[in-house]
Structure formats: structure tokens, C-alpha cells
Design a protein around this motif. Structure first.
Motif, PDB file in Angstrom:
ATOM      1  N   ASP A   1      43.374  16.981   1.354  1.00  0.00           N
ATOM      2  CA  ASP A   1      41.827  16.411   1.557  1.00  0.00           C
ATOM      3  C   ASP A   1      40.982  17.317   2.400  1.00  0.00           C
TER       4      ASP A   1
ATOM      5  N   ASN B   1      38.452  21.253  -1.090  1.00  0.00           N
ATOM      6  CA  ASN B   1      37.513  19.578  -1.477  1.00  0.00           C
ATOM      7  C   ASN B   1      36.613  19.749  -0.767  1.00  0.00           C
ATOM      8  N   GLN B   2      36.094  20.162   0.580  1.00  0.00           N
ATOM      9  CA  GLN B   2      35.625  20.327   1.784  1.00  0.00           C
ATOM     10  C   GLN B   2      33.561  21.305   0.757  1.00  0.00           C
TER      11      GLN B   2
ATOM     12  N   LEU C   1      32.684  18.483  -1.362  1.00  0.00           N
ATOM     13  CA  LEU C   1      31.779  17.703  -1.259  1.00  0.00           C
ATOM     14  C   LEU C   1      30.639  18.160  -0.102  1.00  0.00           C
TER      15      LEU C   1
ATOM     16  N   GLU D   1      34.757  11.710  -3.183  1.00  0.00           N
ATOM     17  CA  GLU D   1      35.541  11.289  -2.749  1.00  0.00           C
ATOM     18  C   GLU D   1      36.187  13.134  -2.923  1.00  0.00           C
ATOM     19  N   PRO D   2      37.494  13.433  -2.215  1.00  0.00           N
ATOM     20  CA  PRO D   2      37.956  14.073  -1.657  1.00  0.00           C
ATOM     21  C   PRO D   2      39.441  14.294  -3.224  1.00  0.00           C
ATOM     22  N   LEU D   3      39.130  15.212  -3.904  1.00  0.00           N
ATOM     23  CA  LEU D   3      40.054  15.268  -5.011  1.00  0.00           C
ATOM     24  C   LEU D   3      42.206  15.535  -4.796  1.00  0.00           C
ATOM     25  N   LYS D   4      42.426  14.601  -5.476  1.00  0.00           N
ATOM     26  CA  LYS D   4      43.662  14.359  -5.182  1.00  0.00           C
ATOM     27  C   LYS D   4      44.135  15.604  -5.971  1.00  0.00           C
TER      28      LYS D   4
END
Length: 305
Positions: A148, A153-154, A157, A164-167
Motif C-alpha cells: 500500500d 501506489n505512491q 497517488l 486510495e492504494p490499489l490492492k
């Protein structure tokens, strides 16, 4: 008076029959195989025989083992819908990773095979350098990248593409991505070494006969590199369905495969007979894949001849 001198000409020594020479050569070659076969029997044969014998025992509560010749472990496995799902999930993961490794690794293998750059050797080393690093280390690296708070993800974002962070971790997607990167060097190496028939003369002949780039690729490049493709796909698929470390770590205990189930039954449930039975079911999958590979290669050789 004339004297006739008779000179006796000695007959040359008879050469051994061709069949006897070939038989002696075959016998010598078979004798040379004996040490290797003995070593394989000790290292692989005896443990597999012990594992097969263990699979016919019965696992009891608390890790106890009842000696005998029973198919209870196999029946227990195939009676569970969850275990049958494990087989399908394992095969699907193997197909997905094999397809991803092929789509990403095949162009790189062709580039390394055809490039005339003076940096070719360095590029080949860089492509195969991941093999010099432990799969455990690379798996931990992917856990950091796909987390996350990881790089992916960073970055998404920060540029506002996601809120929101991807899974990407603790699921099958993360396991698939990690295994593709980990096993892709095997695909590159196998395709590059198994495509020696592809050369400039063949490509020039195709261009002379009016073949454009797309037609040459599908009618010349693909057929000539097909043995390397099949071998690379076999290697990646077998390594995928037998992998444990990456699914266990990147999957976060939420990705269940045959390899992880073997570990759970042997280490956590202490049911060694069931773990042995699942191991031989996995070996049976290996055997089925190898039989299919041999038939494809035999058909390819027959069409070529």
C-alpha cells in the motif's frame, strides 16, 4: 634357366563387423550412464519412494501416523471441493505466469538474439542478472513495491490517478506479477539458446520472396523459435505450479495453491500422509505437462522432416 620367385602376400586383418562395433559402442555408453543413474536413484529415487510409501499411511490427530496401505489420504483430498479448487487455481496461475513471461520475455530474447550491438554481452548479462539473486530477496522486493505504501501506489497517488492504494499485494494479482518477473529470465535464456536456426540468411530469403515484416514474423520467426518457446513455457509453467516462497510471502497467507497446502499439511497440521499424497498429485501434474510437451515436440519434428 629362369627362376620364378613367388611372394606370399599376407592378407590384411579382418575388420570387425559394423554391427559388433556399434553394439560395443552402445554397451560402453550404457556403462557410462551407471554412475549417474545410481546417483539419481540415491538422491531422488529413495526420497520419492519413501514419500510414496508415506502417502499410503493414515494421518491421525496430533500428528500420529498409522502404518498401512490405504488410499484414505487420496480420498480425503479428492472428496474436498476446496482441494479440487486448489488444482484449478494452481493450473490457472501457471498459465497466467507462463503467458506473461512469454509476452514480456520473447521480444527481449529476440532482441538479444538479433542485435549486433557491441553491448550485446552486457545486455545479456543484465537480462539474466536476476538469476544471480535469491528468489527470496526478489520476493521481499516485490512485497515492498506492491504494498500500500509501495512505489507503484505512491506514484499513482501523487499524480492523482487514484484516491486510495490499489490492492496489489496479498492476492493472486501480486503473486502473478512477482512470479512473472522472477521467472522471466528463464524464458529469455531458453528462447535465446533454442533459436539457433534463426539467422540473417533465412530472414533475407523471406524478404526476397516478398514477405513483409508481419508475414515473416508469423511464418518464419515463430516456427524457427518454436522449440525454444515450448521449452521456455514448460520450464516457467513447472516452476510456477511448484513455487511456494513467492505465493506464501506476496500472497500474505491468502493465496492457496497446491504447494502452500503441502506446507500447511506437513508443518501446521502435521498430516504427513496427506501432504505426501498432495505432493504426488502435483508430480502427476508435472508428468501430464511433460507428456504434452513431448508430444508437441515430436509433432514439431515430424512436420519439420
Amino acid at each position: 634357366m629362369s627362376t620364378n620367385l613367388a611372394f606370399k602376400q599376407e592378407a590384411p586383418p579382418e575388420a570387425p563387423p559394423v554391427g559388433a562395433k556399434k553394439q560395443r559402442r552402445d554397451w560402453t555408453s550404457q556403462v557410462k550412464l551407471v554412475p549417474g543413474l545410481v546417483l539419481l536413484g540415491i538422491v531422488f529415487g529413495i526420497p520419492l519412494a519413501w514419500l510414496l510409501r508415506m502417502s499410503f499411511n493414515t494421518g491421525l490427530a496430533g500428528g500420529a501416523i498409522q502404518e498401512g496401505l490405504s488410499f484414505d489420504s487420496y480420498a480425503t483430498f479428492f472428496e474436498s471441493a476446496f482441494n479440487l479448487e486448489l488444482i484449478g487455481r494452481t493450473l490457472l496461475l501457471g498459465l497466467a505466469v507462463t503467458a506473461g513471461a512469454f509476452l514480456l520475455g520473447y521480444p527481449l530474447a529476440l532482441f538479444l538474439l538479433r542485435t549486433q550491438s557491441k553491448w550485446k554481452s552486457i545486455l545479456l548479462v543484465l537480462a539474466l542478472a536476476p538469476l544471480l539473486t535469491s528468489a527470496v530477496v526478489r520476493t521481499f522486493g516485490w512485497m515492498v513495491i506492491l504494498g500500500d505504501r509501495g512505489i507503484i501506489n505512491q506514484a499513482l497517488l501523487s499524480i492523482g490517478l487514484i484516491s486510495e492504494p490499489l490492492k496489489l499485494a496479498n492476492n493472486e494479482l501480486g503473486v502473478t506479477i512477482s512470479l512473472i518477473e522472477i521467472l522471466m529470465p528463464y524464458m529469455i535464456l531458453t528462447v535465446a539458446t533454442g533459436s539457433s536456426r534463426l539467422n540473417d540468411a533465412v530472414l533475407e530469403a523471406s524478404a526476397t520472396l516478398g514477405g513483409n515484416g508481419l508475414r515473416t514474423f508469423f511464418r518464419v520467426v515463430i516456427p524457427l523459435t518454436l522449440p525454444g518457446i515450448l521449452t521456455g513455457c514448460l520450464l516457467v509453467f513447472v516452476l510456477t505450479i511448484s513455487s511456494f516462497v513467492t505465493p506464501a510471502l506476496v500472497g500474505g497467507g491468502r493465496v492457496f495453491l497446491l504447494a502452500t497446502e503441502i506446507y500447511d499439511q506437513a508443518v501446521q497440521s502435521l498430516n504427513w500422509p496427506l501432504a505426501s499424497a498432495i505432493s504426488f498429485i502435483l508430480i502427476a501434474l508435472f508428468a501430464g505437462v511433460l507428456v504434452g510437451y513431448q508430444r508437441l515436440m515430436a509433432r514439431l519434428d515430424w512436420n519439420r522432416n
